[in-house]
Design an enzyme around this catalytic site. Sequence first.
Site, PDB file in Angstrom:
ATOM      1  N   SER A 124       0.825  -1.202   0.000  1.00  0.00           N
ATOM      2  CA  SER A 124       0.000   0.000   0.000  1.00  0.00           C
ATOM      3  C   SER A 124       0.863   1.258   0.000  1.00  0.00           C
ATOM      4  O   SER A 124       1.879   1.331   0.701  1.00  0.00           O
ATOM      5  CB  SER A 124      -0.911   0.011   1.231  1.00  0.00           C
ATOM      6  N   TYR A 154      -1.931   5.871  -5.555  1.00  0.00           N
ATOM      7  CA  TYR A 154      -2.945   6.877  -5.871  1.00  0.00           C
ATOM      8  C   TYR A 154      -2.245   7.941  -6.704  1.00  0.00           C
ATOM      9  O   TYR A 154      -1.280   8.569  -6.236  1.00  0.00           O
ATOM     10  CB  TYR A 154      -3.521   7.527  -4.615  1.00  0.00           C
ATOM     11  N   THR A 180      -4.998   2.731  -7.851  1.00  0.00           N
ATOM     12  CA  THR A 180      -6.365   2.771  -7.333  1.00  0.00           C
ATOM     13  C   THR A 180      -7.095   3.970  -7.938  1.00  0.00           C
ATOM     14  O   THR A 180      -6.652   5.108  -7.786  1.00  0.00           O
ATOM     15  CB  THR A 180      -6.371   2.857  -5.798  1.00  0.00           C
ATOM     16  N   LYS A 248      -7.014  -0.547 -10.282  1.00  0.00           N
ATOM     17  CA  LYS A 248      -7.798  -1.154  -9.210  1.00  0.00           C
ATOM     18  C   LYS A 248      -9.004  -0.271  -8.916  1.00  0.00           C
ATOM     19  O   LYS A 248      -8.852   0.906  -8.607  1.00  0.00           O
ATOM     20  CB  LYS A 248      -6.951  -1.315  -7.943  1.00  0.00           C
ATOM     21  N   HIS A 272     -13.253  -1.465  -3.337  1.00  0.00           N
ATOM     22  CA  HIS A 272     -12.500  -0.915  -2.202  1.00  0.00           C
ATOM     23  C   HIS A 272     -12.960  -1.519  -0.876  1.00  0.00           C
ATOM     24  O   HIS A 272     -12.961  -0.858   0.164  1.00  0.00           O
ATOM     25  CB  HIS A 272     -12.626   0.615  -2.163  1.00  0.00           C
TER      26      HIS A 272
END
Length: 376
Positions: A124, A154, A180, A248, A272
């Site tokens: 992450s 992100y 994402t 994603k 999510h």
Amino acid sequence: MGTDMHALGADPAARPGPADPLNLREFQAAAKSTVDPVYYDYLAGGAWDEVTLRDNEAAFGRLSLLPRVLRGHEKRELDVSLFGCPASSPVLISPTAFHRLVHPEGERATARAAAATGTIMVVSMAATVAVGDIAAAAREAAPEGGPALWFQLYLQPDREVTEALVARATAAGARALVVTVDSPVFGTHERDRRNGFLDLPAGMACENMRGLPGGEPDAVRPIAMSPRICWADVDWLRRSTSLPVLLKGVVHPEDARLALRHGVDGLVLSNHGGRQLDTVPATIDLLPDIVAAVGGRIPVILDGGVRRGTDVVKALALGASAVGIGRPVLWGLAVDGERGVRRVLDLLRDEVDTALALCGAASPRDLTPDLVRGRP
């Protein structure tokens, strides 16, 4: 009447102890009793009424498996390869933030467990350990093969910041970028508001955001969500890196087709974990349409609600190349650190192996949609 286990050669000494979780649900219960209730609510909760959160799991129960028999397979081969990364099973570790909330070693312990079990870990961007340190921990556990790490990203409004993050992940040995795209703004988590959980505790931070351009050398930048991020930013990223780029959070078939046109290498079908827009359908219900939209041209990885080996088999039969698990990894980490994560991964792998055998399949590649009843 069932067959006596002793007649089948089962070893009573191999039975787990009374406190050793036998499945992912028991790990969840053990984690809930271990983790600070405020942090547990953060990890467990979803957006608004948590409809999607519940349905991600419930949808698997609405599907049935229709097995084949007399197929003549003595052993199963569970290994898969995605973007040059071999994995011991079609189960990946999905990106989840803040592992140090549940265990002092945080993502280091998770990475060691992933490497030891041959599992791809998606790190992450909001990890509480920097990606370079996570990769080093993975190399300790599997020095020969090296870490099978991907990096979740992100896209930041400041492209210089995104470039720096990609450079760090690449230098650490990340083998793919998982972008994402379902978070132009943060979802509303009423559990966190009720609990007053607004920031990480002292001594904890999003370490991948430390020392980025535009800030002090040791400062931690906030992760910026931006509604202006669009397909042009995906095009820019695709030009900026040689790593495979997966998106994603694509749930609409038309966006899946657009992803193909924009040169995306893979999709992670995800809502999510029910943490962004509530009432989005369960991912397993969306899978057939997304698979049809991409037509086998790129892999589709399903994320959301996987709790049993039968869930994995259903997703693979409906066209997923692999599945990701998020919360169960954190349950294992909370209960017993690296050993707990390994136990979660081993349990699920064993369940997949058994389900494949009972479906008459020698590998995930033998699974076909006709094995699943109740498809949407």
